[in-house]
Enzyme design. Structure first.
Site, PDB file in Angstrom:
ATOM      1  N   SER A  11      67.911 -27.459  53.944  1.00 20.99           N
ATOM      2  CA  SER A  11      68.060 -28.741  54.624  1.00 20.99           C
ATOM      3  C   SER A  11      68.386 -28.453  56.086  1.00 20.99           C
ATOM      4  CB  SER A  11      69.145 -29.578  53.937  1.00 20.99           C
ATOM      5  OG  SER A  11      69.189 -30.880  54.478  1.00 20.99           O
TER       6      SER A  11
ATOM      7  N   HIS B 299      64.471 -30.954  52.966  1.00 21.45           N
ATOM      8  CA  HIS B 299      64.780 -32.373  53.128  1.00 21.45           C
ATOM      9  C   HIS B 299      64.070 -32.912  54.368  1.00 21.45           C
ATOM     10  CE1 HIS B 299      68.817 -31.802  50.798  1.00 21.45           C
ATOM     11  NE2 HIS B 299      67.771 -31.820  50.006  1.00 21.45           N
TER      12      HIS B 299
ATOM     13  N   ASP C 155      72.993 -30.269  47.458  1.00 20.58           N
ATOM     14  CA  ASP C 155      71.710 -30.224  46.758  1.00 20.58           C
ATOM     15  C   ASP C 155      71.232 -28.777  46.647  1.00 20.58           C
ATOM     16  OD1 ASP C 155      69.423 -31.218  45.499  1.00 20.58           O
ATOM     17  OD2 ASP C 155      68.337 -31.433  47.388  1.00 20.58           O
TER      18      ASP C 155
END
Length: 196
Positions: A17, A44, A137
């Site tokens: 990310s 992401h 995540d």
């Protein structure tokens, strides 16, 4: 010549990310052209993102780069990119599936979803890599890969632009190896090089 996943030995799944673009580009640039692996990247991205990430990846490698569409075949020697606003799963060992269900860890695509799906489909042949990022995540998904017998690598949080994501994986016990950002490309290239 690329082949379908019948007989595939390795699937590399890379998640990241915030702060992960540079390490992703370094990893892609080091991938061997003769790999037997299918490479899947989940970063992401906001909904409606254009194809700039695909173009950046393609400029770093001779391997074909494709943003996944639903029911695309999983091919060795290809780099697959999770599209924005969809979870990317392995329907089975041969095909991808896209899913627009709720966000996980505020994210869609979710790294956890792809990692867990890879672990279920490919078991011990998966190599999972978790990079820089600002939420948790990927940590549970990486643990699923490790529990399935796969190899898990985490970017050393000290070398991450945003340390939180890799740190969460380490705290969860999901990291088989903690690797300095600058050493990840060569480590993965050695793992994915076709064996005689």
């Amino acid at each position: 010549m690329a082949q379908t996943t019948v007989g595939i030995r390795t699937v590399l799944v890379v998640g990241g990310s915030a702060g992960s673009l540079d390490p992703v580009l370094q990893i892609v640039g080091a991938l061997p052209a003769d790999t037997d692996a299918a490479i899947v990247i989940v970063v992401h991205r906001k909904a409606g993102s254009d194809s700039i990430l695909s173009n950046l990846l393609a400029a770093k490698t001779s391997l074909p780069v494709k943003e996944v569409e639903d029911k695309d075949p999983v091919l060795t020697g290809h780099i697959f990119l999770a599209p924005p606003d969809y979870h990317l799963l392995f329907e089975n060992r041969n095909y991808f599936a896209l899913d627009a269900s709720e966000k996980i860890n505020y994210s869609r695509p979710s790294i956890d979803v792809t990692f867990e799906s890879a672990a279920a489909a490919f078991g011990s042949t998966v190599v999972g890599v978790l990079l820089s990022g600002a939420n948790a995540d990927g940590a549970e998904g990486l643990a699923a890969i490790r529990n399935a017998g796969g190899l898990t690598l985490v970017q050393d949080p000290a070398t991450a632009e945003v340390y939180y994501m890799p740190q969460q994986a380490i705290l969860l016990g999901a990291a088989g190896q903690v690797v300095h950002k600058d050493q990840l490309p060569a480590r993965l290239a050695a793992l994915l090089r076709r064996q005689p």
